[in-house]
Design a protein around this motif. Sequence first.
Motif, mmCIF file in Angstrom:
data_model
loop_
_atom_site.group_PDB
_atom_site.id
_atom_site.type_symbol
_atom_site.label_atom_id
_atom_site.label_comp_id
_atom_site.label_asym_id
_atom_site.label_seq_id
_atom_site.Cartn_x
_atom_site.Cartn_y
_atom_site.Cartn_z
ATOM 1 N N SER A 164 -49.022 166.681 80.389
ATOM 2 C CA SER A 164 -49.039 167.486 79.168
ATOM 3 C C SER A 164 -49.821 168.781 79.395
ATOM 4 O O SER A 164 -50.600 168.899 80.344
ATOM 5 C CB SER A 164 -49.671 166.698 78.021
ATOM 6 N N ARG A 165 -49.588 169.730 78.488
ATOM 7 C CA ARG A 165 -50.288 171.020 78.583
ATOM 8 C C ARG A 165 -51.790 170.844 78.423
ATOM 9 O O ARG A 165 -52.582 171.470 79.132
ATOM 10 C CB ARG A 165 -49.743 171.976 77.531
ATOM 11 N N LYS A 166 -52.199 169.947 77.514
ATOM 12 C CA LYS A 166 -53.620 169.704 77.294
ATOM 13 C C LYS A 166 -54.283 169.119 78.530
ATOM 14 O O LYS A 166 -55.376 169.544 78.929
ATOM 15 C CB LYS A 166 -53.805 168.773 76.100
ATOM 16 N N ASP A 167 -53.625 168.131 79.165
ATOM 17 C CA ASP A 167 -54.196 167.508 80.364
ATOM 18 C C ASP A 167 -54.257 168.502 81.519
ATOM 19 O O ASP A 167 -55.205 168.493 82.309
ATOM 20 C CB ASP A 167 -53.372 166.285 80.769
ATOM 21 N N LEU A 168 -53.234 169.366 81.603
ATOM 22 C CA LEU A 168 -53.215 170.368 82.667
ATOM 23 C C LEU A 168 -54.338 171.385 82.456
ATOM 24 O O LEU A 168 -55.018 171.795 83.412
ATOM 25 C CB LEU A 168 -51.855 171.072 82.683
ATOM 26 N N ILE A 238 -59.534 181.143 80.679
ATOM 27 C CA ILE A 238 -58.385 182.047 80.557
ATOM 28 C C ILE A 238 -57.309 181.680 81.565
ATOM 29 O O ILE A 238 -56.125 181.522 81.226
ATOM 30 C CB ILE A 238 -58.825 183.510 80.728
ATOM 31 N N ALA A 239 -57.685 181.522 82.842
ATOM 32 C CA ALA A 239 -56.717 181.176 83.877
ATOM 33 C C ALA A 239 -56.141 179.781 83.653
ATOM 34 O O ALA A 239 -54.939 179.551 83.861
ATOM 35 C CB ALA A 239 -57.371 181.255 85.257
ATOM 36 N N SER A 240 -56.979 178.848 83.214
ATOM 37 C CA SER A 240 -56.514 177.480 82.979
ATOM 38 C C SER A 240 -55.477 177.443 81.861
ATOM 39 O O SER A 240 -54.434 176.788 81.985
ATOM 40 C CB SER A 240 -57.702 176.577 82.629
ATOM 41 N N TRP A 241 -55.754 178.165 80.771
ATOM 42 C CA TRP A 241 -54.830 178.144 79.636
ATOM 43 C C TRP A 241 -53.522 178.854 79.967
ATOM 44 O O TRP A 241 -52.434 178.336 79.688
ATOM 45 C CB TRP A 241 -55.475 178.804 78.412
ATOM 46 N N ILE A 242 -53.610 180.043 80.562
ATOM 47 C CA ILE A 242 -52.399 180.801 80.881
ATOM 48 C C ILE A 242 -51.526 180.036 81.873
ATOM 49 O O ILE A 242 -50.296 179.953 81.725
ATOM 50 C CB ILE A 242 -52.765 182.198 81.438
ATOM 51 N N ASN A 243 -52.144 179.440 82.892
ATOM 52 C CA ASN A 243 -51.368 178.704 83.882
ATOM 53 C C ASN A 243 -50.749 177.447 83.283
ATOM 54 O O ASN A 243 -49.588 177.123 83.558
ATOM 55 C CB ASN A 243 -52.264 178.337 85.071
ATOM 56 N N ALA A 244 -51.516 176.730 82.459
ATOM 57 C CA ALA A 244 -50.976 175.527 81.808
ATOM 58 C C ALA A 244 -49.818 175.899 80.887
ATOM 59 O O ALA A 244 -48.774 175.216 80.870
ATOM 60 C CB ALA A 244 -52.075 174.821 81.022
ATOM 61 N N TYR A 245 -49.964 176.976 80.126
ATOM 62 C CA TYR A 245 -48.895 177.428 79.230
ATOM 63 C C TYR A 245 -47.655 177.821 80.033
ATOM 64 O O TYR A 245 -46.528 177.433 79.677
ATOM 65 C CB TYR A 245 -49.384 178.610 78.400
ATOM 66 N N LEU A 247 -46.685 176.934 83.151
ATOM 67 C CA LEU A 247 -46.035 175.825 83.854
ATOM 68 C C LEU A 247 -45.265 174.924 82.888
ATOM 69 O O LEU A 247 -44.120 174.546 83.161
ATOM 70 C CB LEU A 247 -47.078 175.008 84.622
ATOM 71 N N VAL A 248 -45.883 174.570 81.757
ATOM 72 C CA VAL A 248 -45.219 173.705 80.783
ATOM 73 C C VAL A 248 -44.044 174.431 80.137
ATOM 74 O O VAL A 248 -42.983 173.829 79.896
ATOM 75 C CB VAL A 248 -46.232 173.222 79.726
ATOM 76 N N LYS A 249 -44.203 175.731 79.857
ATOM 77 C CA LYS A 249 -43.111 176.512 79.273
ATOM 78 C C LYS A 249 -41.931 176.589 80.237
ATOM 79 O O LYS A 249 -40.768 176.486 79.813
ATOM 80 C CB LYS A 249 -43.616 177.922 78.952
ATOM 81 N N THR A 250 -42.211 176.749 81.509
ATOM 82 C CA THR A 250 -41.147 176.776 82.515
ATOM 83 C C THR A 250 -40.413 175.442 82.560
ATOM 84 O O THR A 250 -39.179 175.395 82.661
ATOM 85 C CB THR A 250 -41.734 177.083 83.909
ATOM 86 N N ARG A 251 -41.165 174.334 82.475
ATOM 87 C CA ARG A 251 -40.541 173.006 82.465
ATOM 88 C C ARG A 251 -39.643 172.832 81.247
ATOM 89 O O ARG A 251 -38.518 172.319 81.350
ATOM 90 C CB ARG A 251 -41.632 171.933 82.479
ATOM 91 N N GLU A 252 -40.099 173.275 80.074
ATOM 92 C CA GLU A 252 -39.307 173.151 78.865
ATOM 93 C C GLU A 252 -38.049 174.005 78.923
ATOM 94 O O GLU A 252 -36.968 173.578 78.467
ATOM 95 C CB GLU A 252 -40.160 173.530 77.655
ATOM 96 N N ASN A 253 -38.170 175.204 79.478
ATOM 97 C CA ASN A 253 -37.002 176.077 79.601
ATOM 98 C C ASN A 253 -35.973 175.495 80.553
ATOM 99 O O ASN A 253 -34.755 175.612 80.337
ATOM 100 C CB ASN A 253 -37.424 177.464 80.082
ATOM 101 N N ASN A 254 -36.442 174.860 81.633
ATOM 102 C CA ASN A 254 -35.517 174.229 82.580
ATOM 103 C C ASN A 254 -34.773 173.064 81.951
ATOM 104 O O ASN A 254 -33.582 172.850 82.205
ATOM 105 C CB ASN A 254 -36.289 173.736 83.816
#
Length: 258
Positions: A164-168, A238-245, A247-254
């Motif tokens: 999940s985005r939160k765990d990431l 900042i880096a943790s949130w942007i990267n988590a967002y 990666l998860v957004k890319t998975r959802e789009n796929n």
Amino acid sequence: MNVLVWLAAILFILMILIGGKKGARSFISLFLNFGVLLLTIIFMTDPNINPIILTLIACAVISCINLFYINEVNSKTITAFISTIITIVILLFFIEIVSENTKIQGFGEEEIEELGVFSLYIGVNFVKIGAAVIIMSTIGAITDVAISITSPMREIFYHNPSISRKDLFTFGLSIGRDILGTNTNTLFFAFFGGYLGLLLWFKDLSYSVDEIVNSKVFSAEMITIFCAGIGIALIIPIASWINAYYLVKTRENNKLSK
């Protein structure tokens, strides 16, 4: 000169043996970053150019070299770059306010004797120059922390795609906590290593602790360390949130495209 050449050659050989092609690019990036800094200093002497804007451009170029040239263009470097720029912008406004209120710009009395024969009326804003110097001193540490967070986050995401985005995000914060102390201490010991001669001079002149702490040279360097530490602390969430967002957004789009 021969010593410099030999040391550079030893460093180049070691970076090639250990890092391969990436090590070679890292070695070349040292000279590219030096060129960027040199051009920045040259342009800063022009009173018509805003040093803050120039610093932002220089930091963006240095970040591109350190991230995209060394590690190529991929999700981890893109998110690290975005995080770095956001952190730099936040930090610049903060540092400019601190520099103006603490009056650390310019030269300390310990440096005046060597500059006595030169004119100090060079027509540039020393407050903005001081802020630019501090931010340029922190850019390396900030990009280092950014890529140190985004790289393992991408690895854990690929090994556990359903995370999940939160765990990431929590995983990124956990990595950041591990490297926060070591990076801050690196800046601290770099200061004492570079200014050891000055500190010994303070001792020989029988400076009290109050006089050392309140001297402009010492205060300016300590403020640089604290601001760099603040930048390192800011880049972690900042880096943790942007990267988590991302990666998860890319998975959802796929999933949607399928």
